[in-house]
Design a protein around this motif. Sequence first.
Motif, PDB file in Angstrom:
ATOM      1  N   ALA A 134      56.880   4.909 -53.692  1.00  0.00           N
ATOM      2  CA  ALA A 134      57.859   4.107 -52.763  1.00  0.00           C
ATOM      3  C   ALA A 134      57.416   4.288 -51.454  1.00  0.00           C
ATOM      4  CB  ALA A 134      59.461   4.535 -53.081  1.00  0.00           C
ATOM      5  N   ALA A 135      56.935   5.801 -51.214  1.00  0.00           N
ATOM      6  CA  ALA A 135      57.115   6.081 -49.851  1.00  0.00           C
ATOM      7  C   ALA A 135      55.577   5.273 -49.352  1.00  0.00           C
ATOM      8  CB  ALA A 135      56.410   7.392 -49.645  1.00  0.00           C
ATOM      9  N   PHE A 136      54.786   4.607 -50.279  1.00  0.00           N
ATOM     10  CA  PHE A 136      53.682   3.680 -49.765  1.00  0.00           C
ATOM     11  C   PHE A 136      54.190   2.202 -49.536  1.00  0.00           C
ATOM     12  CE2 PHE A 136      51.376   7.449 -51.090  1.00  0.00           C
ATOM     13  CZ  PHE A 136      50.017   7.351 -50.340  1.00  0.00           C
ATOM     14  N   PHE A 137      55.618   1.865 -50.048  1.00  0.00           N
ATOM     15  CA  PHE A 137      55.873   0.570 -49.882  1.00  0.00           C
ATOM     16  C   PHE A 137      57.548   0.271 -49.366  1.00  0.00           C
ATOM     17  CE2 PHE A 137      56.728   0.895 -54.586  1.00  0.00           C
ATOM     18  CZ  PHE A 137      58.141   0.925 -54.250  1.00  0.00           C
ATOM     19  N   ALA A 138      58.148   1.418 -49.244  1.00  0.00           N
ATOM     20  CA  ALA A 138      59.459   1.278 -49.036  1.00  0.00           C
ATOM     21  C   ALA A 138      59.657   2.093 -47.628  1.00  0.00           C
ATOM     22  CB  ALA A 138      60.209   2.124 -50.145  1.00  0.00           C
ATOM     23  N   ASN A 139      60.924   1.389 -46.955  1.00  0.00           N
ATOM     24  CA  ASN A 139      61.396   2.134 -45.717  1.00  0.00           C
ATOM     25  C   ASN A 139      62.782   2.349 -45.936  1.00  0.00           C
ATOM     26  OD1 ASN A 139      59.535  -0.331 -44.927  1.00  0.00           O
ATOM     27  ND2 ASN A 139      58.841   1.795 -44.107  1.00  0.00           N
ATOM     28  N   GLU A 140      63.179   3.489 -46.454  1.00  0.00           N
ATOM     29  CA  GLU A 140      64.535   3.929 -46.765  1.00  0.00           C
ATOM     30  C   GLU A 140      64.932   5.398 -46.203  1.00  0.00           C
ATOM     31  OE1 GLU A 140      66.776   1.875 -48.010  1.00  0.00           O
ATOM     32  OE2 GLU A 140      65.088   0.279 -48.136  1.00  0.00           O
ATOM     33  N   ASN A 141      66.277   5.605 -45.887  1.00  0.00           N
ATOM     34  CA  ASN A 141      66.697   6.997 -45.482  1.00  0.00           C
ATOM     35  C   ASN A 141      66.818   7.883 -46.465  1.00  0.00           C
ATOM     36  OD1 ASN A 141      68.932   6.114 -46.530  1.00  0.00           O
ATOM     37  ND2 ASN A 141      70.053   5.985 -44.461  1.00  0.00           N
ATOM     38  N   SER A 142      66.953   7.377 -47.885  1.00  0.00           N
ATOM     39  CA  SER A 142      67.017   8.187 -49.247  1.00  0.00           C
ATOM     40  C   SER A 142      66.107   7.744 -50.147  1.00  0.00           C
ATOM     41  CB  SER A 142      68.491   8.243 -49.373  1.00  0.00           C
ATOM     42  OG  SER A 142      68.540   9.288 -50.622  1.00  0.00           O
ATOM     43  N   CYS A 150      63.749  -1.334 -54.846  1.00  0.00           N
ATOM     44  CA  CYS A 150      63.214  -2.519 -55.436  1.00  0.00           C
ATOM     45  C   CYS A 150      63.248  -3.857 -54.418  1.00  0.00           C
ATOM     46  CB  CYS A 150      64.256  -2.788 -56.702  1.00  0.00           C
ATOM     47  SG  CYS A 150      64.187  -1.721 -58.180  1.00  0.00           S
ATOM     48  N   GLY A 151      64.147  -3.905 -53.578  1.00  0.00           N
ATOM     49  CA  GLY A 151      64.272  -4.761 -52.607  1.00  0.00           C
ATOM     50  C   GLY A 151      63.120  -4.742 -51.664  1.00  0.00           C
ATOM     51  N   ASP A 152      62.689  -3.837 -51.190  1.00  0.00           N
ATOM     52  CA  ASP A 152      61.653  -3.365 -50.480  1.00  0.00           C
ATOM     53  C   ASP A 152      60.340  -3.856 -51.029  1.00  0.00           C
ATOM     54  OD1 ASP A 152      63.063  -2.449 -48.318  1.00  0.00           O
ATOM     55  OD2 ASP A 152      62.672  -0.298 -48.716  1.00  0.00           O
ATOM     56  N   PHE A 153      60.198  -3.560 -52.425  1.00  0.00           N
ATOM     57  CA  PHE A 153      58.974  -3.840 -53.070  1.00  0.00           C
ATOM     58  C   PHE A 153      58.718  -5.387 -53.128  1.00  0.00           C
ATOM     59  CE2 PHE A 153      56.812  -5.149 -56.911  1.00  0.00           C
ATOM     60  CZ  PHE A 153      55.539  -4.307 -57.240  1.00  0.00           C
ATOM     61  N   THR A 154      59.874  -6.021 -53.059  1.00  0.00           N
ATOM     62  CA  THR A 154      59.833  -7.562 -53.332  1.00  0.00           C
ATOM     63  C   THR A 154      59.396  -8.303 -52.281  1.00  0.00           C
ATOM     64  OG1 THR A 154      62.168  -7.950 -52.926  1.00  0.00           O
ATOM     65  CG2 THR A 154      61.625  -7.657 -55.128  1.00  0.00           C
ATOM     66  N   THR A 155      59.335  -7.658 -50.989  1.00  0.00           N
ATOM     67  CA  THR A 155      58.785  -8.101 -49.636  1.00  0.00           C
ATOM     68  C   THR A 155      57.358  -7.723 -49.593  1.00  0.00           C
ATOM     69  OG1 THR A 155      59.516  -6.034 -48.312  1.00  0.00           O
ATOM     70  CG2 THR A 155      61.045  -7.648 -48.695  1.00  0.00           C
ATOM     71  N   ARG A 156      56.918  -7.162 -50.455  1.00  0.00           N
ATOM     72  CA  ARG A 156      55.457  -6.856 -50.245  1.00  0.00           C
ATOM     73  C   ARG A 156      54.386  -7.571 -51.080  1.00  0.00           C
ATOM     74  NH1 ARG A 156      56.163  -3.813 -45.864  1.00  0.00           N
ATOM     75  NH2 ARG A 156      56.996  -1.957 -45.848  1.00  0.00           N
ATOM     76  N   ASP A 157      53.320  -7.699 -51.015  1.00  0.00           N
ATOM     77  CA  ASP A 157      52.331  -8.293 -51.952  1.00  0.00           C
ATOM     78  C   ASP A 157      51.258  -7.296 -52.019  1.00  0.00           C
ATOM     79  OD1 ASP A 157      50.993 -10.280 -52.647  1.00  0.00           O
ATOM     80  OD2 ASP A 157      50.235 -10.953 -50.816  1.00  0.00           O
ATOM     81  N   TYR A 158      51.013  -7.499 -53.486  1.00  0.00           N
ATOM     82  CA  TYR A 158      49.911  -6.234 -53.961  1.00  0.00           C
ATOM     83  C   TYR A 158      48.859  -7.058 -55.118  1.00  0.00           C
ATOM     84  CZ  TYR A 158      52.774  -2.956 -51.711  1.00  0.00           C
ATOM     85  OH  TYR A 158      53.452  -2.075 -50.849  1.00  0.00           O
ATOM     86  N   ASP A 159      47.566  -6.639 -55.205  1.00  0.00           N
ATOM     87  CA  ASP A 159      46.842  -7.200 -56.089  1.00  0.00           C
ATOM     88  C   ASP A 159      47.283  -6.720 -57.507  1.00  0.00           C
ATOM     89  OD1 ASP A 159      44.483  -8.629 -54.811  1.00  0.00           O
ATOM     90  OD2 ASP A 159      45.086  -7.078 -53.330  1.00  0.00           O
ATOM     91  N   VAL A 160      47.608  -5.458 -57.459  1.00  0.00           N
ATOM     92  CA  VAL A 160      47.756  -4.869 -58.990  1.00  0.00           C
ATOM     93  C   VAL A 160      48.677  -3.551 -58.724  1.00  0.00           C
ATOM     94  CG1 VAL A 160      45.497  -3.449 -58.590  1.00  0.00           C
ATOM     95  CG2 VAL A 160      46.899  -3.744 -60.801  1.00  0.00           C
ATOM     96  N   LYS A 182      61.440 -13.361 -64.273  1.00  0.00           N
ATOM     97  CA  LYS A 182      61.337 -14.648 -63.501  1.00  0.00           C
ATOM     98  C   LYS A 182      60.930 -14.441 -62.003  1.00  0.00           C
ATOM     99  CE  LYS A 182      63.898 -18.047 -66.122  1.00  0.00           C
ATOM    100  NZ  LYS A 182      65.248 -18.624 -66.345  1.00  0.00           N
ATOM    101  N   GLU A 183      61.966 -13.383 -61.548  1.00  0.00           N
ATOM    102  CA  GLU A 183      61.719 -13.292 -60.007  1.00  0.00           C
ATOM    103  C   GLU A 183      60.637 -12.465 -59.738  1.00  0.00           C
ATOM    104  OE1 GLU A 183      63.896 -14.132 -57.667  1.00  0.00           O
ATOM    105  OE2 GLU A 183      65.204 -15.200 -59.390  1.00  0.00           O
TER     106      GLU A 183
END
Length: 373
Positions: A134-142, A150-160, A182-183
């Motif tokens: 998560a430290a590689f894709f999220a920005n959270e205080n905890s 999970c929300g942060d992940f959905t704003t990112r775009d990865y190949d795999v 689906k989402e």
Amino acid sequence: MKRILLLAIVALFTIGSADAKQPKTEKINNIIYMIGDGMGLSHVSMLQMEGKYQPTAFDRAQNIALIKTYSLNNRVTDSGAAGTALASGYKTNNSMIGQLPDGTPVESIITKAKNNNFASGFVVTCYIQHATPAAFFANENSRGNLENICGDFTTRDYDVVFGGGMRYFNDYFKKQNKDAKKELEALGYTLYTDLKSLPTIPAEGKVLGLFADGDLPSAKGGKRGEYLAEATQKALDILTNNAKKNKNKGFVLMVEGSKIDGEGHSRNPEGILAETRDFANAVSVAMDYADSHPGTLVVVAADHETGGLTIPSNKTDFTLPESGIGYAFGTSSHTATMVPVYFYGAGANSIEGILENNELGQKLQDILKLNDK
Ligand SMILES: [Zn+2]
């Protein structure tokens, strides 16, 4: 005079031949950034000893460094602060991920790589929302804000992305009366949830493999099989093909031996050995890839040491032949000792010595020129 001339000529030749021996500056396009969560030198030493000193993947390293792991508010770091330092190049307080103590978000090497036209991905053995990935894709205080993560992940775009954590996506989307599958597919991923499907996953396109509700099974007991090595190989194949197809500059892949840490918390030598060996198998895959793909740098780091593992002799009289060794633990938590970093492949010699953990993160971004305007 003649003598001076001769000396000058000899000197010129000496300089010339020294120059010729200098390795050419290699261009680095790909970084495979591997992290053994909680893996200290004793963990690697255990692997070497239990393998009767046959060379391990770690022994293949072409260069090494040590990193200091303290966070901004604790000499003993947690995975959140350590992951943030390795990912973004900034130290922060324990529990925070991708964020400075004052709340300023900091972006990771993977996010910056994506923004600079590199392909990117993750392979972990824990749930993907866990502190280190998560430290590689999220920005959270905890690190405990799993829904936000999970929300942060959905704003990112990865190949795999390969790991676990389907349950947290289910919970996150359920609250919005939405279906997780689906989402996630709407984000462009082909979603796989059965670990058995790994060998059949095509090596192209956007792939999300969430093979467990939470963590994947432990290495000990064999239920995970060779998942980490196989998923690393599959991710490398996908990144290679996608980068070529999408004309990316290269890729950054983060691979974590996530559960070495848990076995350290449990003070379980057999578990540590199984997880470290499993991680080493993935390191081998990455090093083999670097052998056949010029421009690939493999970095094998740890975020901190867990367990205060030591390997004392059974008897303290060293005038006698060995009477066996034991595995002893100083704590069921993390420790403040420095941890090793191993380098292999293109530019393996460009980083060495004793570094801050965030300095390593920064230097890897510099290698890919991710902060150049
Ligand atoms: Zn950790």
